[in-house]
Design a protein around this motif. Structure first.
Motif, PDB file in Angstrom:
ATOM      1  N   TYR A  31      20.601  65.573  75.640  1.00  0.00           N
ATOM      2  CA  TYR A  31      19.661  66.531  76.203  1.00  0.00           C
ATOM      3  C   TYR A  31      18.532  66.800  75.208  1.00  0.00           C
ATOM      4  O   TYR A  31      18.649  66.509  74.019  1.00  0.00           O
ATOM      5  CB  TYR A  31      20.368  67.840  76.570  1.00  0.00           C
ATOM      6  N   GLU A  32      17.448  67.343  75.737  1.00  0.00           N
ATOM      7  CA  GLU A  32      16.287  67.665  74.905  1.00  0.00           C
ATOM      8  C   GLU A  32      16.102  69.173  74.881  1.00  0.00           C
ATOM      9  O   GLU A  32      16.238  69.867  75.888  1.00  0.00           O
ATOM     10  CB  GLU A  32      15.022  67.025  75.473  1.00  0.00           C
ATOM     11  N   GLN A  33      15.801  69.666  73.692  1.00  0.00           N
ATOM     12  CA  GLN A  33      15.490  71.082  73.553  1.00  0.00           C
ATOM     13  C   GLN A  33      14.382  71.226  72.520  1.00  0.00           C
ATOM     14  O   GLN A  33      14.510  70.754  71.396  1.00  0.00           O
ATOM     15  CB  GLN A  33      16.734  71.856  73.110  1.00  0.00           C
ATOM     16  N   TYR A  84      19.172  65.686  71.483  1.00  0.00           N
ATOM     17  CA  TYR A  84      20.511  65.923  70.942  1.00  0.00           C
ATOM     18  C   TYR A  84      21.526  65.069  71.682  1.00  0.00           C
ATOM     19  O   TYR A  84      21.409  64.853  72.883  1.00  0.00           O
ATOM     20  CB  TYR A  84      20.913  67.396  71.109  1.00  0.00           C
ATOM     21  N   SER A 123      26.375  67.419  75.142  1.00  0.00           N
ATOM     22  CA  SER A 123      25.878  68.229  76.256  1.00  0.00           C
ATOM     23  C   SER A 123      25.440  69.591  75.747  1.00  0.00           C
ATOM     24  O   SER A 123      25.926  70.079  74.730  1.00  0.00           O
ATOM     25  CB  SER A 123      26.965  68.390  77.323  1.00  0.00           C
ATOM     26  N   ASN A 124      24.529  70.178  76.465  1.00  0.00           N
ATOM     27  CA  ASN A 124      23.990  71.481  76.100  1.00  0.00           C
ATOM     28  C   ASN A 124      24.892  72.564  76.695  1.00  0.00           C
ATOM     29  O   ASN A 124      24.686  73.023  77.803  1.00  0.00           O
ATOM     30  CB  ASN A 124      22.557  71.636  76.610  1.00  0.00           C
ATOM     31  N   THR A 125      25.926  72.937  75.968  1.00  0.00           N
ATOM     32  CA  THR A 125      26.850  73.956  76.454  1.00  0.00           C
ATOM     33  C   THR A 125      26.530  75.281  75.775  1.00  0.00           C
ATOM     34  O   THR A 125      26.280  75.322  74.569  1.00  0.00           O
ATOM     35  CB  THR A 125      28.314  73.578  76.169  1.00  0.00           C
ATOM     36  N   PRO A 126      26.527  76.356  76.536  1.00  0.00           N
ATOM     37  CA  PRO A 126      26.230  77.652  75.940  1.00  0.00           C
ATOM     38  C   PRO A 126      27.316  78.071  74.963  1.00  0.00           C
ATOM     39  O   PRO A 126      28.484  77.700  75.111  1.00  0.00           O
ATOM     40  CB  PRO A 126      26.174  78.603  77.134  1.00  0.00           C
TER      41      PRO A 126
END
Length: 94
Positions: free
Chosen positions: A2-4, A9, A12-15
């Motif tokens: 993912y991109e932020q 990155y 996965s973009n996990t909170p």
């Protein structure tokens, strides 16, 4: 992947998991509720021999658990346990 903010990155973009409720129980256990709705029972006993946690052997100190910066703390934030540790090492309960 993912991109932020323009950075790529892996994974996965996990909170981040957050403690939203904490109640002290007998025998140095904590009943915890996390931001994802999962309830965890965490036993602090194994940590009590480590120097930083020895003050928690005093049950009155242990029972003054608080939530600060999304995790459990004692002694005005001087003692804490990472929320990821609490979640991973605890036992889910209903």
């Amino acid at each position: 992947m993912y991109e932020q903010n323009g950075i790529i990155y892996a994974g996965s973009n996990t909170p981040m998991i957050k403690v939203v409720d904490a109640k002290p129980l007998p025998d140095y256990k904590l009943a915890l509720t996390f931001s994802n709705g999962v309830s965890i029972l965490y036993d602090v006993t194994p940590l009590l021999e480590l120097p930083v946690f020895q003050v928690l052997k005093d049950i009155q100190v242990f029972n003054k658990v608080d939530i600060d910066f999304d995790t459990v703390t004692w002694c005005d934030g001087e003692i804490d346990i990472a929320p990821e540790t609490l979640f991973k090492d605890g036992a889910e309960y209903y």
